[in-house]
Motif scaffolding. Sequence first.
Motif, PDB file in Angstrom:
ATOM      1  N   GLY A   1       0.629  -1.283  -0.104  1.00 31.36           N
ATOM      2  CA  GLY A   1       0.041  -0.067  -0.183  1.00 31.36           C
ATOM      3  C   GLY A   1       0.964   1.136   0.126  1.00 31.36           C
ATOM      4  O   GLY A   1       0.225   2.235   0.532  1.00 31.36           O
ATOM      5  N   TRP A   2       2.109   1.280  -0.612  1.00 30.82           N
ATOM      6  CA  TRP A   2       2.853   2.449  -0.468  1.00 30.82           C
ATOM      7  C   TRP A   2       3.366   2.657  -1.938  1.00 30.82           C
ATOM      8  O   TRP A   2       3.810   1.762  -2.645  1.00 30.82           O
ATOM      9  N   ASP A   3       3.394   4.026  -2.202  1.00 31.28           N
ATOM     10  CA  ASP A   3       4.205   4.528  -3.542  1.00 31.28           C
ATOM     11  C   ASP A   3       5.493   4.796  -3.097  1.00 31.28           C
ATOM     12  O   ASP A   3       5.783   5.611  -2.239  1.00 31.28           O
ATOM     13  N   ALA A   4       6.664   4.000  -3.656  1.00 27.84           N
ATOM     14  CA  ALA A   4       7.764   4.224  -3.258  1.00 27.84           C
ATOM     15  C   ALA A   4       8.684   4.527  -4.305  1.00 27.84           C
ATOM     16  O   ALA A   4       8.469   4.443  -5.441  1.00 27.84           O
ATOM     17  N   GLN A   5      10.014   5.253  -3.831  1.00 22.25           N
ATOM     18  CA  GLN A   5      11.078   5.535  -4.549  1.00 22.25           C
ATOM     19  C   GLN A   5      12.169   4.982  -4.061  1.00 22.25           C
ATOM     20  O   GLN A   5      12.504   5.083  -3.027  1.00 22.25           O
ATOM     21  N   ALA A   6      13.267   4.343  -4.854  1.00 19.86           N
ATOM     22  CA  ALA A   6      14.092   3.600  -4.564  1.00 19.86           C
ATOM     23  C   ALA A   6      15.636   4.275  -4.983  1.00 19.86           C
ATOM     24  O   ALA A   6      15.529   4.729  -6.152  1.00 19.86           O
ATOM     25  N   HIS A   7      16.290   4.781  -4.161  1.00 23.30           N
ATOM     26  CA  HIS A   7      17.786   5.240  -4.568  1.00 23.30           C
ATOM     27  C   HIS A   7      18.857   4.098  -4.221  1.00 23.30           C
ATOM     28  O   HIS A   7      18.837   3.797  -3.025  1.00 23.30           O
ATOM     29  N   THR A   8      19.832   4.446  -4.944  1.00 21.67           N
ATOM     30  CA  THR A   8      21.008   3.472  -4.616  1.00 21.67           C
ATOM     31  C   THR A   8      22.145   4.371  -3.838  1.00 21.67           C
ATOM     32  O   THR A   8      21.890   5.707  -3.859  1.00 21.67           O
ATOM     33  N   LEU A   9      22.811   3.724  -3.040  1.00 22.63           N
ATOM     34  CA  LEU A   9      23.700   4.708  -2.080  1.00 22.63           C
ATOM     35  C   LEU A   9      24.718   5.504  -2.856  1.00 22.63           C
ATOM     36  O   LEU A   9      24.942   6.475  -2.432  1.00 22.63           O
ATOM     37  N   ARG A  10      25.087   4.624  -3.935  1.00 18.05           N
ATOM     38  CA  ARG A  10      26.139   5.482  -5.015  1.00 18.05           C
ATOM     39  C   ARG A  10      25.257   6.553  -5.391  1.00 18.05           C
ATOM     40  O   ARG A  10      26.203   7.618  -5.615  1.00 18.05           O
ATOM     41  N   GLU A  11      24.255   6.657  -5.736  1.00 19.45           N
ATOM     42  CA  GLU A  11      23.515   7.765  -6.581  1.00 19.45           C
ATOM     43  C   GLU A  11      23.479   8.925  -5.546  1.00 19.45           C
ATOM     44  O   GLU A  11      23.687   9.860  -5.710  1.00 19.45           O
ATOM     45  N   ARG A  12      23.022   8.518  -4.248  1.00 25.66           N
ATOM     46  CA  ARG A  12      22.833   9.666  -3.281  1.00 25.66           C
ATOM     47  C   ARG A  12      24.259  10.198  -2.823  1.00 25.66           C
ATOM     48  O   ARG A  12      24.379  11.250  -2.457  1.00 25.66           O
ATOM     49  N   ALA A  13      25.292   9.286  -2.539  1.00 24.80           N
ATOM     50  CA  ALA A  13      26.339   9.586  -2.226  1.00 24.80           C
ATOM     51  C   ALA A  13      26.989  10.770  -3.291  1.00 24.80           C
ATOM     52  O   ALA A  13      27.716  11.712  -2.967  1.00 24.80           O
ATOM     53  N   ALA A  14      26.998  10.427  -4.424  1.00 25.34           N
ATOM     54  CA  ALA A  14      27.263  11.566  -5.445  1.00 25.34           C
ATOM     55  C   ALA A  14      26.369  12.665  -5.574  1.00 25.34           C
ATOM     56  O   ALA A  14      27.159  13.738  -5.666  1.00 25.34           O
ATOM     57  N   ALA A  15      25.447  12.651  -5.547  1.00 20.04           N
ATOM     58  CA  ALA A  15      24.322  14.118  -4.982  1.00 20.04           C
ATOM     59  C   ALA A  15      24.834  14.734  -4.119  1.00 20.04           C
ATOM     60  O   ALA A  15      24.606  16.025  -4.151  1.00 20.04           O
ATOM     61  N   TYR A  16      25.340  13.977  -2.916  1.00 16.05           N
ATOM     62  CA  TYR A  16      25.744  14.794  -1.801  1.00 16.05           C
ATOM     63  C   TYR A  16      27.132  15.103  -1.890  1.00 16.05           C
ATOM     64  O   TYR A  16      27.645  15.634  -0.934  1.00 16.05           O
ATOM     65  N   GLY A  17      27.952  14.817  -2.924  1.00 16.93           N
ATOM     66  CA  GLY A  17      29.334  15.297  -3.050  1.00 16.93           C
ATOM     67  C   GLY A  17      30.219  14.180  -2.348  1.00 16.93           C
ATOM     68  O   GLY A  17      31.348  14.705  -2.115  1.00 16.93           O
ATOM     69  N   ARG A  18      29.846  13.206  -2.033  1.00 10.05           N
ATOM     70  CA  ARG A  18      30.721  11.951  -1.223  1.00 10.05           C
ATOM     71  C   ARG A  18      30.657  10.843  -1.963  1.00 10.05           C
ATOM     72  O   ARG A  18      30.166   9.762  -1.656  1.00 10.05           O
ATOM     73  N   PRO A  19      30.886  10.959  -3.435  1.00  9.11           N
ATOM     74  CA  PRO A  19      31.058   9.607  -4.184  1.00  9.11           C
ATOM     75  C   PRO A  19      31.876   8.470  -3.363  1.00  9.11           C
ATOM     76  O   PRO A  19      32.660   8.586  -2.792  1.00  9.11           O
ATOM     77  N   LEU A  20      31.009   7.404  -3.720  1.00  7.46           N
ATOM     78  CA  LEU A  20      31.660   5.693  -3.216  1.00  7.46           C
ATOM     79  C   LEU A  20      32.913   5.494  -4.016  1.00  7.46           C
ATOM     80  O   LEU A  20      32.942   5.948  -5.228  1.00  7.46           O
ATOM     81  N   SER A  21      34.017   4.989  -3.268  1.00  2.93           N
ATOM     82  CA  SER A  21      34.951   4.649  -3.860  1.00  2.93           C
ATOM     83  C   SER A  21      34.539   3.449  -5.070  1.00  2.93           C
ATOM     84  O   SER A  21      33.822   2.686  -4.910  1.00  2.93           O
ATOM     85  N   THR A  22      35.404   3.608  -6.022  1.00  8.71           N
ATOM     86  CA  THR A  22      35.431   2.433  -6.958  1.00  8.71           C
ATOM     87  C   THR A  22      36.581   1.376  -6.992  1.00  8.71           C
ATOM     88  O   THR A  22      36.801   0.637  -7.959  1.00  8.71           O
ATOM     89  N   SER A  23      37.394   1.474  -5.786  1.00 13.18           N
ATOM     90  CA  SER A  23      38.321   0.520  -5.601  1.00 13.18           C
ATOM     91  C   SER A  23      37.746  -0.822  -5.318  1.00 13.18           C
ATOM     92  O   SER A  23      36.535  -0.863  -5.193  1.00 13.18           O
ATOM     93  N   PRO A  24      38.539  -1.865  -5.461  1.00 13.30           N
ATOM     94  CA  PRO A  24      37.967  -3.210  -5.277  1.00 13.30           C
ATOM     95  C   PRO A  24      37.423  -3.382  -3.774  1.00 13.30           C
ATOM     96  O   PRO A  24      37.953  -2.817  -2.874  1.00 13.30           O
ATOM     97  N   GLY A  25      36.152  -4.042  -3.755  1.00 14.35           N
ATOM     98  CA  GLY A  25      35.673  -4.009  -2.579  1.00 14.35           C
ATOM     99  C   GLY A  25      34.489  -3.208  -2.392  1.00 14.35           C
ATOM    100  O   GLY A  25      33.632  -3.105  -1.556  1.00 14.35           O
ATOM    101  N   HIS A  26      34.573  -2.210  -3.293  1.00 18.18           N
ATOM    102  CA  HIS A  26      33.593  -1.037  -3.096  1.00 18.18           C
ATOM    103  C   HIS A  26      32.714  -1.167  -4.388  1.00 18.18           C
ATOM    104  O   HIS A  26      32.165   0.008  -4.649  1.00 18.18           O
TER     105      HIS A  26
END
Length: 287
Positions: free
Chosen positions: A249-274
Amino acid sequence: MTEQGQGQGRVRPSGVWATAVGVARVRALETERADPLFRDPLARAFAAAGGLWPSSPPPPEGDEAARRRRAGVALSIVIRTKFLDDLLRQAAASGIRQAVLLGAGMDSRAFRMNWPDGTRLFEVDTAPPLDFKDSVLRQERAVPRCRRIPVTADLREDWPAALAAAGHDAAEPTVWIAEGLLIYLPQDAVEVLLARIGAQSAPGSRMGLTLASRGVIERFATDAAPGSAASLWVSEMPDDPVDWLAGHGWDAQAHTLRERAAAYGRPLSTSPGHEEGPGSLIAAVRR
């Protein structure tokens, strides 16, 4: 499950809820940055009372993969905190005056955020974390910026009755937050929790969730030390969380952490393990 802190009369963190103190440490470190995404003045006090300030136990020497995983989890906590802060502000701006934090832990939003007059914020958790938290709040002489209402209840039991007894009005819209919670519940318990939230949600209610993917469960939980919080991670997010929540019964939007991190100016590392962020962030509105 708990022990008394020597000489302090406080409950020492143990079991799953002890991770709340670790989250507080991450928030304290973020607060000390020159460019924080949020400020949490009480986080350092919670971390210190739990024995995690100024430092926490390091990964095994030479375990670079463990260090990267820890850094990734810390950044995910920062990103999800900012995301849910924004969701709560948007809910308040829409006129919602009831907020419920499920598994509240060391959350200090009642104290660190600006709330409209008349806001009631319910913190639902078991007695040990709430008692620990209240001891620190008394020590810090913290004053909430809204009406803060602790609700002692186990989320595996009849917590809606305890919430109603504390004054929650299911006929009025509510904003619900389940941050870092669902991962510890088996899938059937997650379904029950969502059904109970829905039953207490008037149309227009909002909800913020954090979810974890199968890859994250496998990477962090299976290699974790026995008895650690990560070893207790059991619930992964559905293949299509938007469709899953629509069924509740919910209308939802899903966001990835990578997407939000980039939007906040804190991009996730692309090194192995990330290669993938540890989870997704959900914002939903009740139909």
